[in-house]
Every structure is written in structure tokens, then in C-alpha cells.
Scaffold this active site. Structure first.
Site, PDB file in Angstrom:
ATOM      1  CE1 TYR A   5      88.249  65.980 101.182  1.00 11.85           C
ATOM      2  CE2 TYR A   5      90.437  66.852 101.638  1.00 11.85           C
ATOM      3  CZ  TYR A   5      89.620  65.797 101.295  1.00 11.85           C
ATOM      4  OH  TYR A   5      90.159  64.548 101.062  1.00 11.85           O
TER       5      TYR A   5
ATOM      6  CB  THR B 283      83.199  63.668  92.391  1.00 15.71           C
ATOM      7  OG1 THR B 283      83.264  62.803  93.526  1.00 15.71           O
ATOM      8  CG2 THR B 283      82.767  65.053  92.837  1.00 15.71           C
TER       9      THR B 283
ATOM     10  CB  THR C  48      96.944  58.519  96.449  1.00 18.71           C
ATOM     11  OG1 THR C  48      97.175  58.462  97.862  1.00 18.71           O
ATOM     12  CG2 THR C  48      97.039  57.118  95.876  1.00 18.71           C
TER      13      THR C  48
END
Length: 328
Positions: A146, A36, A176
Site C-alpha cells: 500500500y 472493496t 478519516t
């Protein structure tokens, strides 16, 4: 010169951490398998004599020659579009990957910081979320791959600290944003800005009353750096407590981009948390840290970054590297 291993180095946060430790005159070993991550995020560091990149999956045995002072474990898919497509890899990097790196930290006598997440709180019954809240997580839901990977990561990290005496730090990261985010990674902020840039209506899931708290990346990196250097071993929230509803945030993005799109509503995904707001009293007291960049200021920088990307980035629906990593 301190030697630092940063996993997930080509990712959004990992690449900013590489920048920070290079500026701190450290020798940085950046490790990433690029499932990723984007090599473009760290290409500017290849000219640095104190930076070395290793293409490796930390779910496999990790060997780093020479001494190590610090290990920062940031290798993991972090957005729903990623971990829902590669659930097995997500679980492995949180479990096997963390185990491998803790073993490396033990062998090298290195201090290790792991990137945990506000997702360990699940859909919280406590608001705002404090570090002593144990969470409300569905372990077998789609997001469990996750959430539980991160919860296991925290558990094994504390076990290595208590049983083997490894110096460890745990940061729980809240939403974020900033430059180097992937525009189409499925997270709310880049999704909204991408839709605005393409002239599409903004998609809000649920009725928009759910909340998020957005922290600008420079503030987050500073908090992580201070935590690493501190003597504190329990989990610590690092995020911006300035909470906003998703519906209001969509209107904020429309105003920022100067577009006239509508907001459309779709069903809420399973187990999507209704509230996200960090209690950062611990970080204020122990690290003398709190966010400095306002959402208005940070969003302007981030929007300018997204506008500067090549047009094809606007229409890229998913990361190009997925297919070769899929385990059927």
C-alpha cells in the site's frame, strides 16, 4: 456542466465525493470494480440524471466517451484487512491504474487529483508530519504494498505534470471517519465501535501509546474540493491535527457507546506507525481550510450510523467480494 470521473466511487470517500459533485451540478461518472466498494453507498444516486455508474477495474485500459473536466482517482484498497489480502491488486491500482488515468487526463485535457495517504510517511521520524518530509517506509514489509503503491502514484503523477504538462493535484489523506465506512474493515475506529456494539472487549495493538488524528468525512471532502479547484500542484496534507493516543481513544469509544467492556492488548503489527498527526499549515494558507467538525460531534454521527445498520453487518468478518478477485 462540468464532467467528472470519480474512481473508487462506491467506496467510503468516493461515494461522498460523488454526492458533493452532484450537488455542485456536475455530471458524475462513478467507476468502481466493487472489489472493496459497496454498491449500497451510491444506490441513492442512480435516480440522478447527472450520475452514471461504470463497473470497471482501472488497472485495465480506461475509456470514457465525451469530454472530461476532472478526474479524481480514489480507487484503491485502503484498510490493512483489504490490502494485506489483495496485495497484487493494491499495487496494480496504484501503478497501472494511475498510469491509465493520467493517460486519460492527458488525452482529455482534464485536471486529475489523486488520493495519496499519510502512509507515504511510513513510521515517521518527524512529528507532526509536513509535506516536505520524505518518510520512513519499509518497501518490502507487509504494508509496503500500500505504502509504495501510493508513493509511486505520487511520483508518476508529478512526472506527467512536469513532462506532459497535465494539470495534477495530490492530496495526502490522514485518518478519516464517518458514515459509509465498513464496520469490519480493520481500521481502528470502526473496529472499536463494532466491538462495542457486539459486547466484545476492545482490542488495542501494542501498548496503546501510538497516536492517530481523526478527520470527519465532510471536512475532508471540503478540503479535497478546494485543492482540486486551486492552482497548487505539490502534495498537500488534509486531515485533523487533533491527536489522540489509541489507548485514550478506546476509552473515548467506551464512554460514547455506554458499554462496560475492558481494553485488551495484543502485539503491535509489523511497521504499524507510532505517530500520525498532519501539519496542515499549507492547507490553511493556500486553501483557507481547516477542520470544522469536532471529534465528539463526528463520533456521535458515526456511531448512530453504525447502530442503524442491519444486525448481520455486525458479524460480517470480511468483504464478500474478495474470493473471486484473488490472483494466486
Amino acid at each position: 456542466m462540468k464532467r467528472v470521473l470519480i474512481t473508487g466511487a462506491a467506496g467510503f470517500l468516493g461515494s461522498h465525493l460523488c454526492d458533493r459533485f452532484i450537488k455542485e451540478d456536475c455530471y458524475v461518472i462513478g467507476m468502481d470494480n466493487l472489489i472493496t466498494g459497496r454498491i449500497e453507498n451510491i444506490e441513492h444516486l442512480f435516480k440522478e440524471e447527472n450520475f452514471h455508474f461504470v463497473n470497471h477495474d482501472v488497472s485495465n485500459y480506461v475509456h470514457v466517451p465525451g469530454e472530461l473536466d476532472y478526474i479524481l482517482h480514489f480507487a484503491s484498497p485502503a484498510s490493512p484487512i483489504d490490502y494485506l489480502k489483495i496485495p497484487i491488486q493494491t499495487l496494480k491500482v496504484g501503478s497501472l491504474g494511475t498510469h491509465n488515468l493520467l493517460g486519460l487526463a492527458k488525452a482529455k485535457g482534464a485536471r486529475m487529483l489523486i488520493a495519496s495517504t499519510s502512509e507515504v510517511y511510513g513510521d515517521p521520524l518527524v512529528h507532526p508530519q509536513t509535506e516536505d518530509y520524505w518518510g520512513n517506509v519499509n518497501p518490502i514489509g507487509p504494508r509496503g504494498v500500500y505504502d509504495e503503491a501510493k508513493r509511486f502514484q505520487e511520483a508518476i503523477t508529478m512526472a506527467y505534470h512536469r513532462f506532459h504538462g497535465v494539470e495534477t493535484r495530490i492530496v495526502r489523506i490522514f485518518n478519516t471517519y464517518g458514515p459509509r465506512m465498513r464496520l469490519n474493515d480493520g481500521r481502528v475506529l470502526p473496529a472499536f465501535i463494532g466491538q462495542a456494539l457486539r459486547g466484545e472487549d476492545l482490542t488495542v495493538f501494542g501498548d496503546g501509546s501510538q497516536t492517530r488524528s481523526f478527520c470527519y468525512v465532510d471536512d475532508l471532502i471540503e478540503g479535497i474540493y478546494r485543492l482540486l479547484k486551486s492552482d497548487y500542484v505539490e502534495p498537500m496534507n488534509i486531515g485533523n491535527p487533533d491527536e489522540i493516543s489509541i489507548a485514550d481513544f478506546a476509552e473515548e469509544i467506551i464512554k460514547l457507546t455506554g458499554t462496560d467492556q475492558k481494553v485488551i492488548y495484543q502485539p503491535l503489527p509489523q511497521d504499524d506507525p507510532m505517530q500520525r498527526q498532519p501539519n496542515i499549515d499549507r492547507a490553511k494558507k493556500i486553501l483557507s481550510w481547516e477542520p470544522q467538525v469536532s471529534r465528539q460531534e463526528g463520533l456521535k454521527i458515526t456511531y448512530d450510523y453504525f447502530k442503524s445498520l442491519p444486525e448481520e453487518e455486525l458479524y460480517k468478518k470480511e468483504h464478500n467480494n474478495f474470493d473471486k478477485f484473488i490472483v494466486k
